[in-house]
Design an enzyme around this catalytic site. Structure first.
Site, PDB file in Angstrom:
ATOM      1  N   ASN A 150       0.656  -1.224  -0.026  1.00 28.56           N
ATOM      2  CA  ASN A 150      -0.002  -0.182  -0.106  1.00 28.56           C
ATOM      3  C   ASN A 150       0.935   1.105  -0.144  1.00 28.56           C
ATOM      4  O   ASN A 150       1.557   1.439   1.094  1.00 28.56           O
ATOM      5  CB  ASN A 150      -0.856   0.172   1.310  1.00 28.56           C
ATOM      6  CG  ASN A 150      -1.998   1.041   1.407  1.00 28.56           C
ATOM      7  OD1 ASN A 150      -1.306   2.163   1.066  1.00 28.56           O
ATOM      8  ND2 ASN A 150      -3.138   0.886   1.845  1.00 28.56           N
ATOM      9  N   HIS A 166       0.945   6.242   1.775  1.00 26.05           N
ATOM     10  CA  HIS A 166       1.816   7.230   2.373  1.00 26.05           C
ATOM     11  C   HIS A 166       2.982   7.886   1.591  1.00 26.05           C
ATOM     12  O   HIS A 166       3.655   9.010   2.023  1.00 26.05           O
ATOM     13  CB  HIS A 166       2.520   6.715   3.689  1.00 26.05           C
ATOM     14  CG  HIS A 166       1.378   6.422   4.569  1.00 26.05           C
ATOM     15  ND1 HIS A 166       0.250   7.347   4.742  1.00 26.05           N
ATOM     16  CD2 HIS A 166       1.039   5.530   5.688  1.00 26.05           C
ATOM     17  CE1 HIS A 166      -0.607   6.967   5.635  1.00 26.05           C
ATOM     18  NE2 HIS A 166      -0.266   5.705   6.081  1.00 26.05           N
ATOM     19  N   HIS A 189      -5.457   3.743  -1.729  1.00 24.45           N
ATOM     20  CA  HIS A 189      -6.920   3.969  -1.345  1.00 24.45           C
ATOM     21  C   HIS A 189      -7.286   5.589  -1.717  1.00 24.45           C
ATOM     22  O   HIS A 189      -6.759   6.497  -1.462  1.00 24.45           O
ATOM     23  CB  HIS A 189      -7.096   4.183   0.142  1.00 24.45           C
ATOM     24  CG  HIS A 189      -8.137   4.281   0.671  1.00 24.45           C
ATOM     25  ND1 HIS A 189      -8.602   4.200   1.961  1.00 24.45           N
ATOM     26  CD2 HIS A 189      -9.300   4.805   0.248  1.00 24.45           C
ATOM     27  CE1 HIS A 189      -9.686   4.579   2.284  1.00 24.45           C
ATOM     28  NE2 HIS A 189     -10.338   4.764   1.519  1.00 24.45           N
ATOM     29  N   ARG A 237      -9.574   8.096  -1.703  1.00 24.91           N
ATOM     30  CA  ARG A 237     -10.340   8.584  -0.634  1.00 24.91           C
ATOM     31  C   ARG A 237     -11.146   9.887  -1.173  1.00 24.91           C
ATOM     32  O   ARG A 237     -10.726  10.513  -2.089  1.00 24.91           O
ATOM     33  CB  ARG A 237      -9.502   9.059   0.880  1.00 24.91           C
ATOM     34  CG  ARG A 237      -8.664   7.984   1.631  1.00 24.91           C
ATOM     35  CD  ARG A 237      -8.232   8.563   2.962  1.00 24.91           C
ATOM     36  NE  ARG A 237      -9.323   8.856   3.581  1.00 24.91           N
ATOM     37  CZ  ARG A 237      -9.754   7.845   4.525  1.00 24.91           C
ATOM     38  NH1 ARG A 237      -8.786   6.724   5.057  1.00 24.91           N
ATOM     39  NH2 ARG A 237     -10.633   8.071   5.526  1.00 24.91           N
ATOM     40  N   ARG A 270      -6.971  12.937   0.285  1.00 23.08           N
ATOM     41  CA  ARG A 270      -5.920  13.381   1.079  1.00 23.08           C
ATOM     42  C   ARG A 270      -4.390  12.934   0.643  1.00 23.08           C
ATOM     43  O   ARG A 270      -3.375  13.525   1.028  1.00 23.08           O
ATOM     44  CB  ARG A 270      -6.193  13.237   2.471  1.00 23.08           C
ATOM     45  CG  ARG A 270      -6.055  11.500   2.954  1.00 23.08           C
ATOM     46  CD  ARG A 270      -6.172  11.498   4.370  1.00 23.08           C
ATOM     47  NE  ARG A 270      -7.489  11.561   4.925  1.00 23.08           N
ATOM     48  CZ  ARG A 270      -8.013  11.079   6.113  1.00 23.08           C
ATOM     49  NH1 ARG A 270      -7.146  10.228   6.879  1.00 23.08           N
ATOM     50  NH2 ARG A 270      -8.961  11.554   6.191  1.00 23.08           N
ATOM     51  N   GLU A 287      -8.555   0.477  -3.124  1.00 18.28           N
ATOM     52  CA  GLU A 287      -9.300   0.428  -1.791  1.00 18.28           C
ATOM     53  C   GLU A 287     -10.196   1.655  -1.897  1.00 18.28           C
ATOM     54  O   GLU A 287      -9.825   2.944  -2.557  1.00 18.28           O
ATOM     55  CB  GLU A 287      -8.570   0.946  -0.658  1.00 18.28           C
ATOM     56  CG  GLU A 287      -8.134  -0.390   0.139  1.00 18.28           C
ATOM     57  CD  GLU A 287      -7.037  -0.034   1.416  1.00 18.28           C
ATOM     58  OE1 GLU A 287      -7.079   1.242   1.833  1.00 18.28           O
ATOM     59  OE2 GLU A 287      -6.144  -0.792   1.321  1.00 18.28           O
ATOM     60  N   THR A 319      -8.142   4.035   7.931  1.00 15.81           N
ATOM     61  CA  THR A 319      -9.511   3.280   7.973  1.00 15.81           C
ATOM     62  C   THR A 319      -9.598   2.631   9.602  1.00 15.81           C
ATOM     63  O   THR A 319      -8.554   1.833  10.067  1.00 15.81           O
ATOM     64  CB  THR A 319      -9.447   1.916   6.892  1.00 15.81           C
ATOM     65  OG1 THR A 319      -8.986   2.334   5.808  1.00 15.81           O
ATOM     66  CG2 THR A 319     -10.776   1.466   6.688  1.00 15.81           C
ATOM     67  N   GLU A 358     -10.879  -9.286   2.994  1.00 14.12           N
ATOM     68  CA  GLU A 358      -9.554  -8.981   3.679  1.00 14.12           C
ATOM     69  C   GLU A 358     -10.024  -8.776   5.053  1.00 14.12           C
ATOM     70  O   GLU A 358     -10.634  -7.845   5.564  1.00 14.12           O
ATOM     71  CB  GLU A 358      -9.005  -7.430   3.124  1.00 14.12           C
ATOM     72  CG  GLU A 358      -7.819  -7.217   3.672  1.00 14.12           C
ATOM     73  CD  GLU A 358      -7.248  -5.884   3.326  1.00 14.12           C
ATOM     74  OE1 GLU A 358      -7.395  -5.667   2.212  1.00 14.12           O
ATOM     75  OE2 GLU A 358      -6.406  -5.479   4.172  1.00 14.12           O
ATOM     76  N   HIS A 382      -3.668  -4.550   7.563  1.00  8.79           N
ATOM     77  CA  HIS A 382      -3.882  -3.324   8.527  1.00  8.79           C
ATOM     78  C   HIS A 382      -2.928  -3.517   9.847  1.00  8.79           C
ATOM     79  O   HIS A 382      -3.351  -4.474  10.633  1.00  8.79           O
ATOM     80  CB  HIS A 382      -5.328  -3.220   8.917  1.00  8.79           C
ATOM     81  CG  HIS A 382      -5.330  -1.445   9.211  1.00  8.79           C
ATOM     82  ND1 HIS A 382      -5.207  -0.793  10.463  1.00  8.79           N
ATOM     83  CD2 HIS A 382      -5.965  -0.394   8.479  1.00  8.79           C
ATOM     84  CE1 HIS A 382      -5.542   0.253  10.268  1.00  8.79           C
ATOM     85  NE2 HIS A 382      -5.956   0.677   9.161  1.00  8.79           N
TER      86      HIS A 382
HETATM   87  N1  PXP Z   1      -5.918  -2.772   4.228  1.00  9.35           N
HETATM   88  C1  PXP Z   1      -6.819  -1.827   4.385  1.00  9.35           C
HETATM   89  C2  PXP Z   1      -8.146  -2.075   3.912  1.00  9.35           C
HETATM   90  C3  PXP Z   1      -6.346  -0.408   4.586  1.00  9.35           C
HETATM   91  O1  PXP Z   1      -7.511   0.374   4.989  1.00  9.35           O
HETATM   92  C4  PXP Z   1      -5.241  -0.353   4.987  1.00  9.35           C
HETATM   93  C5  PXP Z   1      -4.739   1.054   5.415  1.00  9.35           C
HETATM   94  O2  PXP Z   1      -4.790   1.983   4.523  1.00  9.35           O
HETATM   95  C6  PXP Z   1      -4.111  -1.285   4.810  1.00  9.35           C
HETATM   96  C7  PXP Z   1      -4.375  -2.515   4.683  1.00  9.35           C
HETATM   97  C8  PXP Z   1      -2.801  -1.090   5.168  1.00  9.35           C
HETATM   98  O3  PXP Z   1      -2.605  -0.811   6.516  1.00  9.35           O
HETATM   99  P1  PXP Z   1      -1.098  -0.305   7.351  1.00  9.35           P
HETATM  100  O4  PXP Z   1      -0.917   1.122   6.460  1.00  9.35           O
HETATM  101  O5  PXP Z   1      -1.550  -0.260   8.515  1.00  9.35           O
HETATM  102  O6  PXP Z   1      -0.292  -1.431   6.749  1.00  9.35           O
END
Ligand code: PXP
Length: 244
Positions: free
Chosen positions: A7, A10, A43, A45, A49, A70, A101, A151, A191
């Site tokens: 992901n 960031h 994601h 959003r 952001r 996402e 999330t 998930e 997550h």
């Molecule tokens: N899975 C989902 C559905 C999420 O919303 C997120 C955060 O955007 C992640 C995985 C990844 O989480 P983390 O950034 O804590 O690894």
């Protein structure tokens, strides 16, 4: 064997801190892919952001592995998914004030909307996964609405403070996975997963895809995103069940 989607939200968060054009998540995606990532997760959003429409468009053109979008089920976002056609969407709840999330999607409550969205995604050839707590009600609602995958939300596991709490959360994940598999769902997880806590989750049989962002991008600041991705893949490979 389980695989990793990185992901890269960031990377875009850092760019948006200055509203400039660097670092570019498209560059990050290419480097994750070079390191062996199975997929790239972003994601989009509603408040844009971090990841924006341009990123999703370019990622769809440039990512050769899986693009996992996402998204919440708000109509403008569903329309974008229909246009972009990522390989997979992961449906998540979305609150404007949250840092990330928070909970899982309430598939039982929003079953009729979920069924509509699943149908529309399938029409475009898009695989549908729901981001849910490992609760029977949510797993069954995902299966009944025709989702391809779920998930499992690993946030509660990641936040567990004592060995007993960790064990309880792992048992919940394992039971959720079993019920999902019984209902012919593919099972992903994500997550809050880090280099330190991935082991016991990766060891759960039949969890086949992990979505990990924050920990990988954090490590990337020091070692680069290609190396950070490779290190996480190495851990997943080490702990996940080898089905050879
Ligand atoms: N899975 C989902 C559905 C999420 O919303 C997120 C955060 O955007 C992640 C995985 C990844 O989480 P983390 O950034 O804590 O690894």
């Amino acid at each position: 064997m389980a695989v990793l989607n990185v992901n890269i939200d960031h990377v875009a968060t850092v760019r948006q801190a200055r509203r400039t054009d660097e670092p570019d998540p498209v560059w990050a995606a290419a480097q994750c892919e070079l390191a062996g990532a199975n997929g790239i997760t972003v994601h989009l959003r509603q408040d844009r952001r971090h990841i924006n429409d341009r990123d999703v468009r370019l990622l769809k053109e440039t990512v050769a592995c899986k693009l996992n979008l996402e998204m919440c089920m708000a109509e403008p976002i569903v329309k974008i998914a229909e246009q972009i056609r990522p390989e997979q969407v992961t449906l998540v709840p979305e609150k404007r004030a949250e840092l990330t999330t928070e909970g899982g999607l309430d598939c039982a409550k929003y079953k009729s909307r979920l069924a509509q969205v699943v149908k529309r995604m399938h029409k475009k050839g898009i695989l549908v996964s729901t981001f849910i707590a490992p609760e029977p009600e949510q797993i069954l609602a995902s299966a009944e609405t025709g989702c391809d995958a779920i998930e499992l939300h690993t946030g509660m596991y990641a936040n567990a403070k004592t060995p007993r709490a960790v064990k309880r959360r792992l048992t919940e994940l394992e039971r959720g996975k079993d019920l999902a598999v019984e209902n012919e769902l593919i099972v992903h997880a994500g997550h809050g997963l880090t280099y330190r806590n991935i082991g016991p989750v990766a060891a759960i049989e039949d969890l086949c895809e992990f979505n990990i962002g924050h920990s990988i991008v954090s490590r990337a600041v020091f070692v680069g995103i290609e190396e950070a991705t490779a290190q996480m893949i190495e851990l997943i490979d080490k702990f996940s069940t080898q089905d050879i």
